[in-house]
Scaffold this active site. Sequence first.
Site, short mmCIF file in Angstrom:
data_model
loop_
_atom_site.label_atom_id
_atom_site.label_comp_id
_atom_site.label_asym_id
_atom_site.label_seq_id
_atom_site.Cartn_x
_atom_site.Cartn_y
_atom_site.Cartn_z
N HIS A 50 21.96 -68.32 -6.22
CA HIS A 50 21.13 -67.28 -6.85
C HIS A 50 21.93 -66.20 -7.55
O HIS A 50 21.38 -65.45 -8.34
CB HIS A 50 20.21 -66.64 -5.80
CG HIS A 50 19.28 -67.63 -5.18
ND1 HIS A 50 19.53 -68.22 -3.98
CD2 HIS A 50 18.10 -68.15 -5.62
CE1 HIS A 50 18.56 -69.06 -3.68
NE2 HIS A 50 17.67 -69.05 -4.66
N CYS B 95 22.46 -62.89 23.17
CA CYS B 95 21.64 -62.45 24.29
C CYS B 95 21.78 -63.47 25.42
O CYS B 95 21.84 -64.67 25.17
CB CYS B 95 20.18 -62.34 23.85
SG CYS B 95 19.14 -61.72 25.17
N HIS C 75 10.06 -73.83 -7.63
CA HIS C 75 11.35 -73.36 -7.12
C HIS C 75 12.28 -74.54 -6.81
O HIS C 75 11.93 -75.41 -6.03
CB HIS C 75 11.11 -72.53 -5.84
CG HIS C 75 12.37 -72.08 -5.19
ND1 HIS C 75 12.63 -72.29 -3.85
CD2 HIS C 75 13.46 -71.44 -5.69
CE1 HIS C 75 13.81 -71.79 -3.55
NE2 HIS C 75 14.34 -71.28 -4.64
N ARG D 137 16.88 -57.32 20.03
CA ARG D 137 16.49 -57.35 21.43
C ARG D 137 16.39 -55.90 21.90
O ARG D 137 17.40 -55.26 22.19
CB ARG D 137 17.55 -58.13 22.23
CG ARG D 137 17.18 -58.71 23.61
CD ARG D 137 16.39 -57.92 24.44
NE ARG D 137 15.84 -58.46 25.68
CZ ARG D 137 14.70 -58.01 26.14
NH1 ARG D 137 13.97 -57.16 25.46
NH2 ARG D 137 14.25 -58.43 27.31
N TYR E 174 19.87 -59.58 34.10
CA TYR E 174 21.09 -60.13 33.51
C TYR E 174 22.10 -60.57 34.58
O TYR E 174 23.27 -60.21 34.55
CB TYR E 174 21.71 -59.14 32.51
CG TYR E 174 20.76 -58.88 31.36
CD1 TYR E 174 20.45 -59.90 30.46
CD2 TYR E 174 20.13 -57.65 31.21
CE1 TYR E 174 19.53 -59.68 29.44
CE2 TYR E 174 19.20 -57.44 30.19
CZ TYR E 174 18.92 -58.46 29.31
OH TYR E 174 18.01 -58.25 28.30
C1 HEM Z 1 17.86 -72.66 -5.93
C2 HEM Z 1 15.20 -69.12 -7.85
C3 HEM Z 1 14.14 -67.47 -3.42
C4 HEM Z 1 16.65 -71.16 -1.48
C5 HEM Z 1 17.25 -71.81 -6.82
C6 HEM Z 1 17.39 -71.90 -8.26
C7 HEM Z 1 16.64 -70.93 -8.80
C8 HEM Z 1 16.02 -70.21 -7.72
C9 HEM Z 1 16.45 -70.62 -10.28
C10 HEM Z 1 18.25 -72.90 -9.01
C11 HEM Z 1 19.60 -72.27 -9.23
C12 HEM Z 1 20.58 -73.16 -9.92
O1 HEM Z 1 20.67 -74.34 -9.56
O2 HEM Z 1 21.29 -72.65 -10.79
C13 HEM Z 1 14.70 -68.37 -6.83
C14 HEM Z 1 13.88 -67.19 -7.01
C15 HEM Z 1 13.59 -66.72 -5.78
C16 HEM Z 1 14.21 -67.62 -4.79
C17 HEM Z 1 13.46 -66.59 -8.35
C18 HEM Z 1 12.80 -65.49 -5.49
C19 HEM Z 1 11.63 -65.43 -5.01
C20 HEM Z 1 14.73 -68.32 -2.51
C21 HEM Z 1 14.70 -68.17 -1.07
C22 HEM Z 1 15.41 -69.22 -0.54
C23 HEM Z 1 15.89 -70.01 -1.62
C24 HEM Z 1 13.96 -67.06 -0.34
C25 HEM Z 1 15.69 -69.57 0.89
C26 HEM Z 1 15.16 -69.12 1.94
C27 HEM Z 1 17.18 -71.89 -2.51
C28 HEM Z 1 18.04 -73.03 -2.34
C29 HEM Z 1 18.39 -73.45 -3.61
C30 HEM Z 1 17.73 -72.56 -4.55
C31 HEM Z 1 18.46 -73.65 -1.00
C32 HEM Z 1 19.31 -74.62 -3.97
C33 HEM Z 1 18.52 -75.85 -4.21
C34 HEM Z 1 19.43 -77.01 -4.56
O3 HEM Z 1 20.37 -76.81 -5.32
O4 HEM Z 1 19.18 -78.07 -4.02
N1 HEM Z 1 16.42 -70.77 -6.53
N2 HEM Z 1 14.88 -68.59 -5.48
N3 HEM Z 1 15.49 -69.43 -2.79
N4 HEM Z 1 17.01 -71.64 -3.84
FE1 HEM Z 1 15.96 -70.11 -4.67
N1 MTE Z 2 21.02 -51.03 23.99
C1 MTE Z 2 19.99 -50.19 24.18
N2 MTE Z 2 20.23 -48.88 24.13
N3 MTE Z 2 18.74 -50.65 24.43
C2 MTE Z 2 18.47 -51.99 24.50
O1 MTE Z 2 17.31 -52.38 24.70
N4 MTE Z 2 19.40 -54.29 24.45
C3 MTE Z 2 20.61 -55.01 24.81
C4 MTE Z 2 21.77 -54.62 23.92
N5 MTE Z 2 21.88 -53.19 23.84
C5 MTE Z 2 19.55 -52.91 24.34
C6 MTE Z 2 20.83 -52.37 24.05
C7 MTE Z 2 20.47 -56.45 24.76
S1 MTE Z 2 19.77 -57.20 26.11
C8 MTE Z 2 20.99 -57.20 23.74
S2 MTE Z 2 20.96 -58.89 23.81
C9 MTE Z 2 21.57 -56.57 22.56
O2 MTE Z 2 21.56 -55.16 22.63
C10 MTE Z 2 20.81 -56.99 21.32
O3 MTE Z 2 21.38 -56.43 20.19
P1 MTE Z 2 20.65 -56.54 18.77
O4 MTE Z 2 19.23 -56.09 18.93
O5 MTE Z 2 21.44 -55.69 17.85
O6 MTE Z 2 20.72 -57.99 18.38
#
Ligand code: HEM
Ligand code: MTE
Length: 471
Positions: free
Chosen positions: A64, A185, A40, A138, A323
């Site tokens: 992506h 929160c 990746h 939360r 709170y």
């Molecule tokens: C870049 C595929 C999931 C973060 C890329 C690229 C591909 C790719 C092909 C290169 C794209 C390009 O340069 O044109 C995939 C596939 C995934 C996946 C098939 C599915 C499982 C993820 C997830 C994350 C992620 C879950 C983050 C949590 C990144 C980042 C880049 C990247 C940050 C940029 C890297 C760079 O340019 O330095 N990915 N990816 N990817 N992907 Fe994914």
């Molecule tokens: N509303 C209901 N009915 N019940 C809950 O427990 N939690 C509160 C508020 N509203 C709560 C609620 C608290 S403490 C926070 S910080 C926010 O919802 C969290 O919202 P989120 O879960 O959508 O991020």
Amino acid sequence: KQNLPTYTVEEVSQHTEQSTGIWVTYKEGVYDVTNFVNEHPGGEQILIAAGSSVEPFWMLYAVHKNPHVYELLESFRIGNLSNVDAVSLTQDMSDPYGRDPKRHNALIPASKKPFNAETLPSLLVENFITPNELFYVRNHLPVPNINPETYELEIEIEGRKKSKVFTLEDLKKMPCRTITTTIMCAGNRRSEMTKIKPVKGLNWGAAAIGTAKFKGVPLREVLKLAGLSEEDEENFKHVQFEGDDVDVTGKMYGASIPIWKAVDKRGDVILAYEMNGVPIPRDHGFPIRVIVPGIVGARNVKWLTKVVISKKESDSHWQQNDYKGFSPSTDWDTVDFKKSPAIQELPVISAIGKPLDGDTVKVEDGHILVKGYAWSGGGQKIVRVDLTSDGGKTWHVANLDHQDPAEPPRHWTWTLWSAKIPVDKNTKNMEIWAKAVDSNYNTQPEGFENIWNLRGVLSNAYHRINIKLEH
Ligand code: HEM
Ligand code: MTE
């Protein structure tokens, strides 16, 4: 595709490691990416999606959204996602939490029952809008399972014989507004305060905060239809909210806000039915949640079923005995909850999201890049974020990369910022501090010692991280 097997969300979620195979989902497809992880281009980060949907991450990393990436993904297809509600298949009727929704694996639980979770701050700072799947949750109680067809919202004005009832359809027919707001929160960043001295509360990191676009109807318009007059606005003091979640004694979650916030057009309080373009997810208050911009998360009541116009605050536990802030010398023997006001508008806060504390960072051109968020309650905006890597001898002013143009006191969203910190050739370790300044020129306290409080709320001291450097 048609001949491929069908898997439930639950089954996919079991596939998170090399030994089980690493599976992800995208829309209705199920993909085995076990052999792709090491290839990746974005590196090991891909593992954060293991057993879950890649969609929220692809919203953060736009590289992506490209035909060659979708083609590559399709080459890993092993099945289709079942459209059967995975929760109902696994539900345990004896467990009050058995009907809770299935969550994304990237939400790291602070407690499972009730469900409380946040993601990594490094993901939050990638995008101004937080994907719903990564928005902190939360909950104090089990998630209600409300039927939108039979849902009713009751509006009561104290002293009047009859209350007014609105169905979901009634509310959706009214003119709508979209408000983008940050919700935080009161316990965000509590885990840092805890290091000074233990507190009672969930051990939140720096990601109990998020920003979303909410669509709904202005509360003031609903109140007018329910018969609230201008004279009433003067006579009553508070607007109380009740959720549909109940505790074992039969009490609903509840909270209240001052009436001016609800009736002032500039308060921007809405009864929301959409979050980031989709019906509010169950965890975040389906079908109706009150959004109170600039005010602590606790008053943004989810699963809203009742609004009461009153001379008094809500008498709920969460308004009266939780709170609230206290002096560092107040302990559980001396605390008197009646003596402190309920938290409403939150003070200014910031956090570094990237790098994370403990990370090793590659130095490029004698610099490292630091990214974070900053926010202030009450509609104030961030005017500056300062960073230091030498204990405050020199400060670097961050670039405010993404800030909503709205002016205070109606600026509801966070500011995403970044800064290039210069690094000396011989430096191996670095401690970085961040502090923000808001439009009232209020800033964050330097340390936690003198703001410590027994509930660990309002934990907004300078954010400090320690990192290792790679030259
Ligand atoms: C870049 C595929 C999931 C973060 C890329 C690229 C591909 C790719 C092909 C290169 C794209 C390009 O340069 O044109 C995939 C596939 C995934 C996946 C098939 C599915 C499982 C993820 C997830 C994350 C992620 C879950 C983050 C949590 C990144 C980042 C880049 C990247 C940050 C940029 C890297 C760079 O340019 O330095 N990915 N990816 N990817 N992907 Fe994914
Ligand atoms: N509303 C209901 N009915 N019940 C809950 O427990 N939690 C509160 C508020 N509203 C709560 C609620 C608290 S403490 C926070 S910080 C926010 O919802 C969290 O919202 P989120 O879960 O959508 O991020």
